[in-house]
Design an enzyme around this catalytic site. Sequence first.
Site, PDB file in Angstrom:
ATOM      1  N   PHE A 100       0.901  -1.196  -0.071  1.00  0.00           N
ATOM      2  CA  PHE A 100      -0.022   0.132   0.038  1.00  0.00           C
ATOM      3  C   PHE A 100       0.839   1.159   0.116  1.00  0.00           C
ATOM      4  CE2 PHE A 100      -3.600   2.687   1.444  1.00  0.00           C
ATOM      5  CZ  PHE A 100      -4.383   2.361   0.529  1.00  0.00           C
ATOM      6  N   SER A 108     -11.512   9.098  -3.038  1.00  0.00           N
ATOM      7  CA  SER A 108     -10.613   7.964  -2.305  1.00  0.00           C
ATOM      8  C   SER A 108      -9.625   7.347  -3.357  1.00  0.00           C
ATOM      9  CB  SER A 108     -11.939   6.857  -1.873  1.00  0.00           C
ATOM     10  OG  SER A 108     -11.350   5.551  -1.816  1.00  0.00           O
ATOM     11  N   TRP A 163      -6.855   9.610  -3.149  1.00  0.00           N
ATOM     12  CA  TRP A 163      -6.098   9.445  -2.042  1.00  0.00           C
ATOM     13  C   TRP A 163      -4.925   8.320  -2.038  1.00  0.00           C
ATOM     14  CZ3 TRP A 163      -5.607   5.357   1.453  1.00  0.00           C
ATOM     15  CH2 TRP A 163      -5.106   5.963   2.842  1.00  0.00           C
ATOM     16  N   HIS A 164      -5.438   7.127  -2.660  1.00  0.00           N
ATOM     17  CA  HIS A 164      -4.370   6.189  -2.806  1.00  0.00           C
ATOM     18  C   HIS A 164      -3.333   6.327  -3.458  1.00  0.00           C
ATOM     19  CE1 HIS A 164      -8.101   3.645  -1.352  1.00  0.00           C
ATOM     20  NE2 HIS A 164      -7.400   3.062  -0.850  1.00  0.00           N
ATOM     21  N   GLY A 165      -3.459   7.194  -4.512  1.00  0.00           N
ATOM     22  CA  GLY A 165      -2.049   7.670  -5.450  1.00  0.00           C
ATOM     23  C   GLY A 165      -2.463   8.589  -6.331  1.00  0.00           C
TER      24      GLY A 165
END
Lengths: 505, 433
Positions: free
Chosen positions: A9, A351, A354-356
């Site tokens: 992650f 979202s 936010w992860h990348g």
Amino acid sequence: MLQSSFSIFAKQETSYNLPKASIQQRIDMVFSSVLFLFYFLPAFFIAYYVAGKKFKNIVILIGSIAFYSWGAPRFIFVILGTTLLDFYIVRWMSSSETRTQKRLLLTISVMVNLGLLFYFKYSNFFIENVNRVLFHAFHLQGIQWTKLVLPLGISFYTFETITYVVDVYRGVHKPLTRFWDYQLYIILFPKLIAGPIIRYHEIADQISDRSANDTIDNRLIGFYRFILGLSKKVLIANQMAVVADAVFGSDYNQLDTYTAWVGILAYTFQIYFDFSGYSDMAIGLGKMMGFKFPENFNNPYISQSITEFWRRWHITLGNWMKNYLYIPLGGNRVKSKWRLYFNLWFVFLASGLWHGASWSFVFWGAYHGFFLVIEKGFMLNVYARLGKLLSTLITFFIAAVGWVFFRAEKLGDAFVYINRMFHVNTSPQSVQVLSTEFYSFFVLAIVFAFFAYFKQGQRIQDAVYFGEYNNKKHTFFVITSVVLLMFSVSFIASNGFNPFIYFRF
Amino acid sequence: MQSTNNTYKTGLLIFVLSLLCFPFIQSKFNIIKMPPLQGAYATPPKNARVNLADWLSGDYQAKKEDYLKNSFGFRDYLIRIHNQFEYSLYHKVNAKDVIVGKNNYLFEIHYIQGYYGTDFAGMDSINNSMGRLKFINDTLKKLGKSLLLIIAPSKAEFYPEYIPDNYKTPKTNTNYNSYLKQIKESGIDYIDFNGYFVENKNKSKYPLMPINGVHWSMYGVGLAGDSIVKYIEKERHIIMPQAVWKNIRIGKDEGFDVDMENAMNLILPLPSPPMAYPEIKFKKDSTKTRPNVLVVGDSYYWGLVAGYDIEHGFSRKSDFWYYYKKLEHGTVTRQQLKDEIAKEDVIIILATAHNWGDIGWGFIEDTYDLFKGIIPIPFDKEKYRQKLEYIKNVIRNDKNWYAKIVAGAKEKNISLDSALNANAAWMIEHTKQ
């Protein structure tokens, strides 16, 4: 251990779109490293247990600062500086008399935190895209820019900081009176790098008093949970990663259908066991200190809809998004159906981002948002008619296909990969890493991913996680944990050890 | 009751925390003696020293983690546990290039490639080498010296029936067959142990090749040693000290016969039929002649040293240039080569069948040049470095090429810089003409 071996992650988060050679190599004291397991962990807990009640938080603070500065020595000053600023802004806000002033200070604090997140995480992405537009539309050279390295865990602790200021603003909880208590909340090492994202009001009281949870039982159960997470990461996720990396590192145009599916299924299990394993380790370590961290995963692959999937996958992020973005947008209580769909989709786009910072993450968010919207529209009724097994399989299928966008380096690559999955091509396997060993771990991954699908499995899991422990049960779990630890470390130690019979050239 | 329970649980907690401390204690005090890991692997990294710059850049942390990973207590035993698990369940071997064949016969993949000819050097290269060898042989004869070519056996040639099916490929020209044919025609002295061993595979009283080792068995070494000595005696018209076979011990495989098994670093020994271990010693006898011998060869010669005591059959001036010293110094100077040849009576080139693809490892070319009086162009380090850097830059600026190198480095688990260097060096080598 180098960045490349860190939790999947955080890897995605830190290296998603930069040429690898340009990133300064960074080390993180990951939970599955020898340094953490046999040096930091025993030293920290011996100090923590020996320390008197008054000094326990100091031990945690010192340990957490050491932990963070080991992996990100320069960024320790960023985290210390921003928390100091936040602490005083929130204190000022709390003592403000007028609503306007409170709102102004809330806005300043949120802007500072989001500003930092945007600066470190999204400026590379933003400038790359601006430059692309400048070049293609106006044939201009573009903005000169030195690519930035992302501070460890910034996505996680920024969100936690925001919960602090918002919770205090909303009056959910009083602000902390001492700066170092606030610092402890933010920098607490088990959850610092990859969550769970702990909202301020969930932990506020535990910072000053953990006596209710700081029992000998919890210390032992926390240890079992830590080892369970370590085993999930080392014994399952890492084995899946070998195949997933090989398949996703190959030329997608050459992939046969079978290999493409094995590759994405391997990644589907890798990301789950890696991330949930990390969360287990964090929750376990917290428990060993007397904290009660929120659960972050609850068997997501047994979900019967994407709506349910997001109640079981990265639960703390889902809760954060719901409480600090979805509800402020109006949530479900909006007049128009289309506004509701917009809210849902917006939250999932955020979202994804936010992860990348890449278009494939954005698309991944939109992909999930799309299924949530159609489920709200009619699909939930369809699932109800199809029954548990079919709904679970369809949901798993949607989630697995979605991971292609998450894993592929570029959005275009993801579509090529998906084309290989659905365009039947029975040519010989294009990637030669599918061994008996992989398949046996693959079966193990399936068993544990769907363990709670059946009532008996759920019962066993509840007994392990939340049940009462007598001496017999403790003895059994100590033995099991020691065996799993030994086995996991044997895998960690062997990584890269492959001697020649003798030296030659 | 509650207090007894808590005491028990506290005991368990102390136990698990102590367990986590054991590796550190073991690494400091080495309390429990354990067999070290076998095989050839990179020297463990040194402990890092901290300074502010290294700390801030993360170099110190990376080095320290690397050091700890390679030196923590019980590491060797834990690696063995892992290897045993993978071998017992999946027949997976964690030793470079070693694979498990049928009936658990171990092979090194290069030998299989040699057997099927997938590593065939090509007739041009073989003709070239043989032409040079013929010239060297004639020159040495004129100087009163002897050249002896020895083809050591290959396990894949000896046990082809145990090669796993997934490694089988259509058999083409092999280095062994092609060289053997030309050596026979050239008139150069040679001993083909590969052919001899295969011919006597079922006639020999004891196994000539081991199951768990890559080289000839110790019994096979004994037979080979006797043949070499007899050959030199006949060729040089001398009587060498006698190699006495005192006793043949029969027992579980060991030493050279388990070199592959050793590199696998397992916990449990692998099964094997009883192997023969002759005790051979050269009789001290000052009336006999110990010739000066230079052996340029591969690891098979070590078997002759360990199992046949061959160094006591040769004079003290004799030398063994393992892979033509390529692993020690990299190069042998012209003067060293000249001095060495001048002092020797016999020059042996010894290699297992598959190693003939690169026979001599530079020795044949250098000796040929020496005898022909060709002065090689001196190696200009700085010029070479500049060339290397130039090509590395070209690679970096070619997006596709660079991506391929990055992927290759990842696959081979080597640093990007090493991969760039290797590719640039390859380019220099192959664009010389």
